[in-house]
Design an enzyme around this catalytic site. Structure first.
Site, PDB file in Angstrom:
ATOM      1  CG  HIS A   1      -0.330   0.016   2.534  1.00  0.00           C
ATOM      2  ND1 HIS A   1       0.555  -0.945   2.964  1.00  0.00           N
ATOM      3  CD2 HIS A   1      -0.430   0.908   3.544  1.00  0.00           C
ATOM      4  CE1 HIS A   1       0.950  -0.661   4.190  1.00  0.00           C
ATOM      5  NE2 HIS A   1       0.380   0.466   4.560  1.00  0.00           N
TER       6      HIS A   1
ATOM      7  CG  HIS B   1      -0.324   4.129   4.944  1.00  0.00           C
ATOM      8  ND1 HIS B   1      -1.061   3.230   5.681  1.00  0.00           N
ATOM      9  CD2 HIS B   1      -1.176   5.121   4.604  1.00  0.00           C
ATOM     10  CE1 HIS B   1      -2.305   3.671   5.783  1.00  0.00           C
ATOM     11  NE2 HIS B   1      -2.403   4.807   5.124  1.00  0.00           N
TER      12      HIS B   1
ATOM     13  CG  ASP C   1       4.658   2.939   7.638  1.00  0.00           C
ATOM     14  OD1 ASP C   1       3.792   3.290   6.825  1.00  0.00           O
ATOM     15  OD2 ASP C   1       4.442   2.120   8.553  1.00  0.00           O
TER      16      ASP C   1
END
EC number: 3.1.26.11
Lengths: 302, 302
Positions: free
Chosen positions: B61, B63, B65
């Site tokens: 995904h 995000h 991080d």
């Protein structure tokens, strides 16, 4: 008192024990970050320094090895609860750079404020100033000069003679003017000439250049591009807008800095210390920067 | 033979001894990278694994991080001389993500090819396949299932009887059909039923979900979200689309995996090993992942 911590010393790509070149400067509860390569937030943790008191992130240019740590750092200080604005300084192109970077960083609970550095620099609490130093790289670039000034010696006898109450002495010492018995008393009326403050210069990527030398004059610490170790690589340094160990040492000698930390080592340099004599031959006080190296600078004039 | 190296185990932000959760899977001179948080290239160097043979970067995904290490990695493998294309897999939104990321990465000497994963997955040399596994996070997300199949046992007597020259036996063993004396000989004519291959599943960020459990069925290794240690934090795990140690262990038990590595630890978890009994209570083979942990998986059926 100013503390400078070198968080990394690598050029181009991080190595297992060498993060990308970045430095954190702290004074009186405030701090500035110079460049922000990938891995900067982790390097700060390893060095044991916090990033919660950042006033500004100061980018020297927009090459990846100097900026790819920014979105992660912005998100991490958001997680840590930051809500006050953060300044983002950089050379020409800052607006475009930030337009892309903000898409990656996503919504943040604080404002990031891009600033084109004014000629007089940025002023911070305690009278500290930060100015941009034009440097010579193959893209628009700038170094940074931080100065913490120190007022002249306070003369209590003069203050008493002018009728300044003791509770207001500190204001005069901090540069504020007062009205006493209807008369203005300026700091200069009760303080001697300004004393030697603290000056720190961070070069970013650059070939030796007069503006950097001028900014570094008499600096307490110069952290400078030393991408190439031997002089055989001087043509490569010139081509790519970098400096050799010797060139950087020569600039530091001309500028009569107190301390020089070499940094931004090419990944080809396995052990910078082995090449340090090349710098010390022209500037004996030259030191190799290394990840986590730190110094606390104090006012030296009594 | 498949080697899996966990390059990091952190969630949200890197810690001094915990890089962001990323894994490298290698087989027969090829490799796949699962996620690419900030610091991945340095973590790979620390783990002693190269990134030059990457076939694809597989994002779970978008995000920060999980992806902020991408531009630096792309530039570094460019410096290392890559010229062949690199696949970039990811869930819904890949096109927009790459549109931004490519601006940061700048011009590269190789093509990055974003791929919406087809239902049948990607096929690689040696018959290896990679399929996307729908997962349950708070943004579009997917895990990945890697499989290296193994042909059935070759029967030399049958091959001789069909008149296949010895020099062509390998082709049949590798799944190729041949024409011998005007007759087609298929692998199935000389090989027994397919034997157990190797399966590795990487979850990315997810709450327990049936598709992940199904993909992980009988896997040799499942690397799975275990963001929260105690069950008291199960509501938080549900809210943010993550799993607890116990939930992940329960899924692994139901899926009868051979090995489970917990990963993606919240920064609040100081020592994952201390909480491991919570997972082992429901799946005794559970292990804590840690940075640099590696395993080489071999065909087990004789």
């Amino acid at each position: 008192m100013v503390t400078v911590t070198l968080l990394g010393t690598a050029a181009t790509m991080p190595l297992p024990d060498r993060a990308l070149t970045t430095a954190l400067l702290s004074w009186e509860g405030h701090s500035l970050l110079f460049d922000c390569g990938e891995g900067t937030q982790a390097a700060a943790m390893r060095a044991g320094v916090g990033l919660s008191r950042l006033e500004a992130v100061c980018l020297t240019h927009y090459h990846g090895d100097h900026v790819f740590g920014l979105p992660g750092l912005l998100q991490t200080i958001a997680c840590q609860g930051r809500t006050r604005p953060l300044l983002l300084a950089g050379p020409k192109g800052l607006e475009n750079f930030w337009a892309v970077m903000r898409l990656l960083a996503g919504p943040l609970p604080y404002q990031v404020i891009p600033v084109d550095m004014p000629a007089e620099g940025l002023w911070f609490e305690g009278g500290a100033t930060l100015t941009a130093v034009p440097t010579k790289h193959r893209v628009p670039s700038q170094g940074y000069c931080f100065q913490l000034p120190r007022a002249g010696r306070f003369d209590p006898d003069k203050a008493r003679a002018l009728g300044v109450p003791v509770r207001d002495w500190k204001k005069l010492q901090q540069g504020e003017s007062l009205t006493v018995n209807g008369r203005t008393v300026a700091p200069g009326d009760v303080c001697g000439p300004a004393r030697r403050g603290i000056k720190v210069v961070f070069s970013g990527d650059t070939a030796p250049c007069p503006a950097l030398e001028e900014a570094a004059r008499g600096a307490d610490l110069l952290i400078c591009d030393a991408t190439y170790d031997t002089e055989e690589l001087a043509p490569e340094a010139a081509r790519y807008g970098h400096s050799t160990f010797r060139q950087t040492a020569a600039l530091a000698a001309r500028a009569q800095v107190r301390r020089l930390w070499l940094a931004h080592y090419s990944p080809r340099i396995e052990d910078p210390e082995a090449a340090l004599p090349l710098a010390q031959a022209v500037f004996p006080a030259a030191e190799c920067g290394f990840d986590g190296k730190a110094v606390t600078l104090r006012f030296t004039e009594t």
